[in-house]
Write a protein that holds these residues in place. Structure first.
Motif, mmCIF file in Angstrom:
data_model
loop_
_atom_site.group_PDB
_atom_site.id
_atom_site.type_symbol
_atom_site.label_atom_id
_atom_site.label_comp_id
_atom_site.label_asym_id
_atom_site.label_seq_id
_atom_site.Cartn_x
_atom_site.Cartn_y
_atom_site.Cartn_z
ATOM 1 N N ASP A 164 42.944 -21.197 -29.663
ATOM 2 C CA ASP A 164 42.576 -22.553 -29.173
ATOM 3 C C ASP A 164 41.994 -22.304 -27.646
ATOM 4 O OD1 ASP A 164 43.264 -23.621 -31.521
ATOM 5 O OD2 ASP A 164 45.355 -24.098 -30.785
ATOM 6 N N SER A 165 42.589 -21.517 -26.860
ATOM 7 C CA SER A 165 42.459 -21.523 -25.422
ATOM 8 C C SER A 165 41.195 -20.714 -25.255
ATOM 9 C CB SER A 165 43.546 -20.534 -24.739
ATOM 10 O OG SER A 165 44.712 -21.337 -24.650
ATOM 11 N N ARG A 166 41.017 -19.725 -26.073
ATOM 12 C CA ARG A 166 39.808 -19.042 -26.069
ATOM 13 C C ARG A 166 38.751 -19.949 -26.491
ATOM 14 N NH1 ARG A 166 36.880 -16.156 -30.082
ATOM 15 N NH2 ARG A 166 38.688 -16.518 -31.540
ATOM 16 N N ASN A 167 38.548 -20.701 -27.275
ATOM 17 C CA ASN A 167 37.382 -21.602 -27.487
ATOM 18 C C ASN A 167 37.412 -22.645 -26.432
ATOM 19 O OD1 ASN A 167 37.250 -20.513 -30.157
ATOM 20 N ND2 ASN A 167 38.515 -21.859 -31.118
ATOM 21 N N ALA A 168 38.417 -23.205 -26.029
ATOM 22 C CA ALA A 168 38.223 -24.108 -24.935
ATOM 23 C C ALA A 168 37.528 -23.524 -23.783
ATOM 24 C CB ALA A 168 39.564 -24.766 -24.687
ATOM 25 N N ILE A 169 37.792 -22.273 -23.465
ATOM 26 C CA ILE A 169 37.442 -21.592 -22.187
ATOM 27 C C ILE A 169 35.808 -21.229 -22.489
ATOM 28 C CG2 ILE A 169 37.502 -19.390 -20.866
ATOM 29 C CD1 ILE A 169 40.580 -19.632 -21.191
ATOM 30 N N SER A 170 35.518 -20.964 -23.814
ATOM 31 C CA SER A 170 34.061 -20.715 -24.133
ATOM 32 C C SER A 170 33.356 -22.067 -23.940
ATOM 33 C CB SER A 170 34.217 -20.068 -25.561
ATOM 34 O OG SER A 170 34.755 -18.981 -25.822
ATOM 35 N N LEU A 171 33.710 -23.219 -24.119
ATOM 36 C CA LEU A 171 33.187 -24.258 -24.014
ATOM 37 C C LEU A 171 32.972 -24.597 -22.665
ATOM 38 C CD1 LEU A 171 34.744 -26.592 -26.759
ATOM 39 C CD2 LEU A 171 32.516 -26.010 -26.640
ATOM 40 N N ILE A 172 34.009 -24.244 -21.501
ATOM 41 C CA ILE A 172 33.634 -24.245 -20.259
ATOM 42 C C ILE A 172 32.816 -23.536 -19.538
ATOM 43 C CG2 ILE A 172 35.130 -23.762 -18.014
ATOM 44 C CD1 ILE A 172 37.794 -24.543 -19.368
ATOM 45 N N GLN A 173 32.633 -22.301 -20.169
ATOM 46 C CA GLN A 173 31.590 -21.097 -19.761
ATOM 47 C C GLN A 173 30.240 -21.738 -20.249
ATOM 48 O OE1 GLN A 173 33.301 -17.645 -21.079
ATOM 49 N NE2 GLN A 173 34.017 -16.845 -19.057
ATOM 50 N N ALA A 174 30.134 -22.319 -21.282
ATOM 51 C CA ALA A 174 28.987 -22.761 -21.856
ATOM 52 C C ALA A 174 28.600 -23.797 -21.048
ATOM 53 C CB ALA A 174 29.043 -23.266 -23.077
ATOM 54 N N ALA A 175 29.430 -24.835 -20.353
ATOM 55 C CA ALA A 175 29.066 -26.086 -19.783
ATOM 56 C C ALA A 175 28.649 -25.564 -18.427
ATOM 57 C CB ALA A 175 30.281 -27.263 -19.597
ATOM 58 N N ILE A 176 29.202 -24.707 -17.663
ATOM 59 C CA ILE A 176 28.981 -24.062 -16.519
ATOM 60 C C ILE A 176 27.549 -23.300 -16.474
ATOM 61 C CG2 ILE A 176 29.735 -22.454 -14.743
ATOM 62 C CD1 ILE A 176 32.536 -22.775 -15.435
ATOM 63 N N LYS A 177 27.161 -22.643 -17.381
ATOM 64 C CA LYS A 177 25.914 -21.764 -17.675
ATOM 65 C C LYS A 177 25.100 -22.946 -17.745
ATOM 66 C CE LYS A 177 23.795 -18.044 -19.330
ATOM 67 N NZ LYS A 177 23.493 -17.223 -18.086
ATOM 68 N N ASN A 178 25.206 -23.956 -18.546
ATOM 69 C CA ASN A 178 24.122 -25.293 -18.308
ATOM 70 C C ASN A 178 23.944 -25.890 -17.260
ATOM 71 O OD1 ASN A 178 23.640 -24.968 -21.386
ATOM 72 N ND2 ASN A 178 25.082 -26.736 -21.881
ATOM 73 N N ARG A 179 25.079 -25.858 -16.477
ATOM 74 C CA ARG A 179 24.622 -26.641 -14.802
ATOM 75 C C ARG A 179 24.074 -25.736 -14.288
ATOM 76 N NH1 ARG A 179 23.527 -28.982 -11.358
ATOM 77 N NH2 ARG A 179 24.973 -30.086 -9.881
ATOM 78 N N ASP A 180 24.429 -24.422 -14.334
ATOM 79 C CA ASP A 180 23.545 -23.390 -13.273
ATOM 80 C C ASP A 180 22.315 -23.506 -13.663
ATOM 81 O OD1 ASP A 180 25.943 -22.052 -12.323
ATOM 82 O OD2 ASP A 180 26.171 -20.672 -13.887
ATOM 83 N N ILE A 181 21.884 -23.682 -15.076
ATOM 84 C CA ILE A 181 20.448 -23.843 -15.472
ATOM 85 C C ILE A 181 19.902 -25.066 -14.594
ATOM 86 C CG2 ILE A 181 18.932 -24.165 -17.241
ATOM 87 C CD1 ILE A 181 20.691 -22.108 -18.864
ATOM 88 N N GLU A 182 20.484 -26.315 -14.805
ATOM 89 C CA GLU A 182 20.165 -27.505 -14.389
ATOM 90 C C GLU A 182 20.012 -27.467 -12.728
ATOM 91 O OE1 GLU A 182 22.792 -30.612 -15.213
ATOM 92 O OE2 GLU A 182 22.534 -30.436 -17.410
ATOM 93 N N ALA A 183 20.853 -26.580 -12.233
ATOM 94 C CA ALA A 183 20.911 -26.043 -10.630
ATOM 95 C C ALA A 183 19.607 -25.498 -10.120
ATOM 96 C CB ALA A 183 22.312 -26.074 -10.122
ATOM 97 N N ARG A 184 19.040 -24.675 -10.923
ATOM 98 C CA ARG A 184 18.023 -24.099 -10.458
ATOM 99 C C ARG A 184 16.668 -25.096 -10.319
ATOM 100 N NH1 ARG A 184 17.588 -19.942 -15.319
ATOM 101 N NH2 ARG A 184 19.681 -18.990 -15.033
ATOM 102 N N THR A 185 16.760 -26.242 -10.924
ATOM 103 C CA THR A 185 15.427 -27.017 -10.760
ATOM 104 C C THR A 185 15.741 -28.285 -9.906
ATOM 105 O OG1 THR A 185 15.962 -28.310 -12.747
ATOM 106 C CG2 THR A 185 14.466 -26.465 -12.966
ATOM 107 N N GLY A 186 17.122 -28.558 -9.699
ATOM 108 C CA GLY A 186 17.427 -29.885 -8.957
ATOM 109 C C GLY A 186 18.295 -29.204 -7.696
ATOM 110 N N LYS A 187 19.198 -30.217 -7.415
ATOM 111 C CA LYS A 187 20.039 -29.958 -6.158
ATOM 112 C C LYS A 187 21.122 -29.580 -6.591
ATOM 113 C CE LYS A 187 22.068 -31.935 -1.930
ATOM 114 N NZ LYS A 187 23.277 -30.961 -2.107
#
Length: 150
Positions: A20-43
């Protein structure tokens, strides 16, 4: 850095077999990765921790809304699963300021910028977010700022 703590927790959860923790942490890392990608084009936020905290706070808010909807819909098992994810996500968030600490911060900002009424709410909120965004529930702070300026 919070990002390093998340990676270490992922490894620990894998070793411990905590699915359960592993799955939740994987979701966290995916969300952070998506935000990193958004940050490349925005502020992007000034610091990496600010970006990660922003993502984590958004994830907690989404899950709390889901819990509320599941409970209204009579699905306690889904609400419990969301609550378990919230518990994992909150492990990585900095401690939230209490109501007293938030009120003290609002009063300090109000005095500093010379805020006197509701017309200054935007300025107070902006300064509060600049200084305390990582460890403050902005929705709760909004109500406290309204009360302080009324």
């Amino acid at each position: 850095m919070i990002r390093d703590d998340i990676k270490a927790a992922q490894i620990a959860a894998m070793k411990a077999g905590d699915k359960d923790s592993r799955n939740a942490i994987s979701l966290i890392q995916a969300a952070i990765k998506n935000r990193d990608i958004e940050a490349r084009t925005g502020k992007a936020p000034d610091s990496d921790d600010a970006l990660v905290v922003e993502v984590l706070q958004k994830m907690v808010k989404q899950r709390r809304e889901s819990i509320e909807m599941y409970e209204k819909g009579g699905r306690p098992e889904l609400a419990a699963a969301e609550a378990a994810e919230v518990a994992v996500i909150e492990r990585f968030l900095p401690a939230v300021l209490s109501d007293e600490e938030t009120t003290a911060a609002i009063e300090a900002i109000k005095t500093e910028i010379g805020a006197s009424g509701m017309k200054d709410m935007g300025r107070v909120m902006a300064e509060l977010k600049t200084r305390h965004a990582a460890n403050l529930d902005m929705a709760k702070a909004s109500g406290l700022v309204k009360a302080a300026l009324a």
